[in-house]
Design a protein around this motif. Sequence first.
Motif, mmCIF file in Angstrom:
data_model
loop_
_atom_site.group_PDB
_atom_site.id
_atom_site.type_symbol
_atom_site.label_atom_id
_atom_site.label_comp_id
_atom_site.label_asym_id
_atom_site.label_seq_id
_atom_site.Cartn_x
_atom_site.Cartn_y
_atom_site.Cartn_z
ATOM 1 N N GLU A 99 -5.596 -6.495 -1.563
ATOM 2 C CA GLU A 99 -6.974 -6.960 -1.418
ATOM 3 C C GLU A 99 -7.173 -8.218 -2.255
ATOM 4 O O GLU A 99 -6.958 -8.213 -3.469
ATOM 5 C CB GLU A 99 -7.954 -5.880 -1.862
ATOM 6 N N GLU A 100 -7.602 -9.288 -1.601
ATOM 7 C CA GLU A 100 -7.761 -10.561 -2.287
ATOM 8 C C GLU A 100 -8.926 -10.508 -3.275
ATOM 9 O O GLU A 100 -10.001 -9.986 -2.969
ATOM 10 C CB GLU A 100 -7.987 -11.686 -1.280
ATOM 11 N N ALA A 101 -8.712 -11.093 -4.455
ATOM 12 C CA ALA A 101 -9.748 -11.110 -5.487
ATOM 13 C C ALA A 101 -10.301 -12.517 -5.718
ATOM 14 O O ALA A 101 -11.114 -12.711 -6.617
ATOM 15 C CB ALA A 101 -9.184 -10.560 -6.799
ATOM 16 N N ARG A 107 -11.858 -16.448 2.001
ATOM 17 C CA ARG A 107 -11.081 -15.317 1.496
ATOM 18 C C ARG A 107 -10.956 -14.237 2.568
ATOM 19 O O ARG A 107 -11.804 -14.101 3.453
ATOM 20 C CB ARG A 107 -11.710 -14.733 0.235
ATOM 21 N N SER A 108 -9.902 -13.467 2.468
ATOM 22 C CA SER A 108 -9.680 -12.392 3.440
ATOM 23 C C SER A 108 -10.527 -11.170 3.094
ATOM 24 O O SER A 108 -10.589 -10.740 1.938
ATOM 25 C CB SER A 108 -8.202 -11.984 3.447
ATOM 26 N N THR A 109 -11.160 -10.630 4.117
ATOM 27 C CA THR A 109 -11.864 -9.347 3.995
ATOM 28 C C THR A 109 -11.290 -8.338 4.987
ATOM 29 O O THR A 109 -11.903 -7.312 5.259
ATOM 30 C CB THR A 109 -13.367 -9.523 4.233
ATOM 31 N N VAL A 110 -10.108 -8.635 5.502
ATOM 32 C CA VAL A 110 -9.497 -7.821 6.554
ATOM 33 C C VAL A 110 -9.024 -6.476 5.996
ATOM 34 O O VAL A 110 -8.443 -6.402 4.913
ATOM 35 C CB VAL A 110 -8.310 -8.571 7.191
ATOM 36 N N SER A 120 -5.853 0.039 4.806
ATOM 37 C CA SER A 120 -5.294 -0.877 3.811
ATOM 38 C C SER A 120 -5.964 -2.238 3.914
ATOM 39 O O SER A 120 -6.255 -2.720 5.012
ATOM 40 C CB SER A 120 -3.783 -1.046 4.038
ATOM 41 N N PRO A 121 -6.200 -2.879 2.760
ATOM 42 C CA PRO A 121 -6.620 -4.280 2.795
ATOM 43 C C PRO A 121 -5.433 -5.151 3.186
ATOM 44 O O PRO A 121 -4.278 -4.736 3.061
ATOM 45 C CB PRO A 121 -7.051 -4.553 1.354
ATOM 46 N N VAL A 122 -5.709 -6.344 3.649
ATOM 47 C CA VAL A 122 -4.654 -7.289 4.019
ATOM 48 C C VAL A 122 -5.022 -8.659 3.453
ATOM 49 O O VAL A 122 -6.162 -9.114 3.614
ATOM 50 C CB VAL A 122 -4.474 -7.391 5.547
ATOM 51 N N GLY A 123 -4.069 -9.295 2.795
ATOM 52 C CA GLY A 123 -4.309 -10.625 2.262
ATOM 53 C C GLY A 123 -3.036 -11.440 2.196
ATOM 54 O O GLY A 123 -1.955 -10.899 1.973
ATOM 55 N N HIS A 124 -3.178 -12.744 2.371
ATOM 56 C CA HIS A 124 -2.028 -13.650 2.237
ATOM 57 C C HIS A 124 -1.819 -13.956 0.760
ATOM 58 O O HIS A 124 -2.178 -15.031 0.264
ATOM 59 C CB HIS A 124 -2.251 -14.938 3.031
ATOM 60 N N HIS A 407 2.149 -11.894 -4.894
ATOM 61 C CA HIS A 407 1.586 -10.621 -4.447
ATOM 62 C C HIS A 407 0.410 -10.166 -5.308
ATOM 63 O O HIS A 407 -0.089 -9.065 -5.138
ATOM 64 C CB HIS A 407 2.644 -9.511 -4.372
ATOM 65 N N SER A 408 -0.020 -10.998 -6.235
ATOM 66 C CA SER A 408 -1.190 -10.689 -7.044
ATOM 67 C C SER A 408 -2.460 -10.877 -6.224
ATOM 68 O O SER A 408 -2.518 -11.753 -5.353
ATOM 69 C CB SER A 408 -1.234 -11.625 -8.264
ATOM 70 N N PRO A 409 -3.513 -10.090 -6.488
ATOM 71 C CA PRO A 409 -4.797 -10.312 -5.795
ATOM 72 C C PRO A 409 -5.373 -11.699 -6.055
ATOM 73 O O PRO A 409 -6.223 -12.168 -5.300
ATOM 74 C CB PRO A 409 -5.701 -9.222 -6.393
#
Length: 436
Positions: A99-101, A107-110, A120-124, A407-409
């Motif tokens: 989950e992106e912080a 920003r991703s909210t997917v 699960s959250p998804v973020g690049h 891989h950090s938020p």
Amino acid sequence: MGTHEHPTTTTPDAALRERATAVVDSHADDLVAIYQDLHAHPELGFTEHRTSSFLADELVRLGFDVVRGIGGTGVLARLDNGDGPTVMYRADMDANAVEEANDLPYRSTVRVTREDGTESPVGHMCGHDAHVTWMVGLARTLVETKDAWRGTVLLVGQPAEELIQGAQAMVDDGLHDQPLMQTPDHYVALHTAPVPVGTVACVPGTLMAGTDQIDVLIHGVGGHGSMPHVTKDPVLMAATAVVELQSVVSRRISPQATAVLTVGSIQAGADNNVIPDRALLKVNLRWFDAAVREQLVAGLRAVCDGVARTAGMSEDALPEYTFKGGSTPLVNDDVQTPRLTGVLKEVLGEDKVITQMPPVTGSEDAHLLMGPHADEIAFTYLNVGVADPVLCEQAWARGELVPYGMHSPQYLVHLPAIAVGAKVAVAAVLELLGRP
């Protein structure tokens, strides 16, 4: 005798690099918009349908011949431009279950439901959105400079790098049997790194570790939480195994060797008062020496099987091991890589190209795309800085190497890195192609 000033001359290759840099700059705003869109719509490995469709459509629009759906969502594109070397370039497309912080308008909210039913959250959070964008910038520049180079370009949009499965999936699905495919002479891949924008690591030799992704399914006998003595508790077995696995590297592997064993997930049960009948460990190994890998695998099996036997499980109910994906160590070509170093110094500056650093225990599967032709292809993997230099200075002042980790938020691609990364890709590929 008087002195004579000799006019400086620009070589044809230098002139082409300057021209190509100008082309990238002309697309910079659009490339940033593409990056932001991809960042806001991340997709996990083997589900990159939107991303791969966008990439394939863009390459078709530019005049590439394109095949879709290799290895699930993989893309292969080809552009022929006369006789000359064949150069392959890869961009991986998948995101992380993180989950992106970051507080960004894009920003991703997917969130997605995974195969096991969990959400699960998804973020690049590894920069693969930038990788795809860099490929678009490369493709556009190659098309706009076709009069100045010769050869064949192969672009590969790869799925599921995070799973360490996507490259092999494309090979297994016949990548090298595709009519568009031919064995390349040269192969280049780029990856983001949380170091200052404008820097790049171009290092020959062994760069990254081999890896294995292993699921360990521990069986037990479930029952009521109030009567654990009539069960065989897989949660306790899993917990014991996690602790005992820490001794595999420290007590089975030579201190002179490099080895990492990480348990990334423990999954078991659902209720407070129920002892489940199974538990799942998700294990990750890192290694440089194949013999060390065998020691790690043997140690993993010995610990988990031993814990199960101690808990009273029969021989036909010992843990099950699923090897989901893996990769050998990544090794850069000793001739091609220094060749690219000189070019990148011209593009970025003499002090912006890192040519020496110790191998890291991170892993990749980019080189597996070479399949059965690995011995015939010169391969170079470049790490491209994407962090805001101000954030890097602040991190160094705190005694930290980087402002955030992979891989950090908080992982973040500073927007100026979009054009810089595209210029790195263009410079590397054009250097390896022929000239009229």
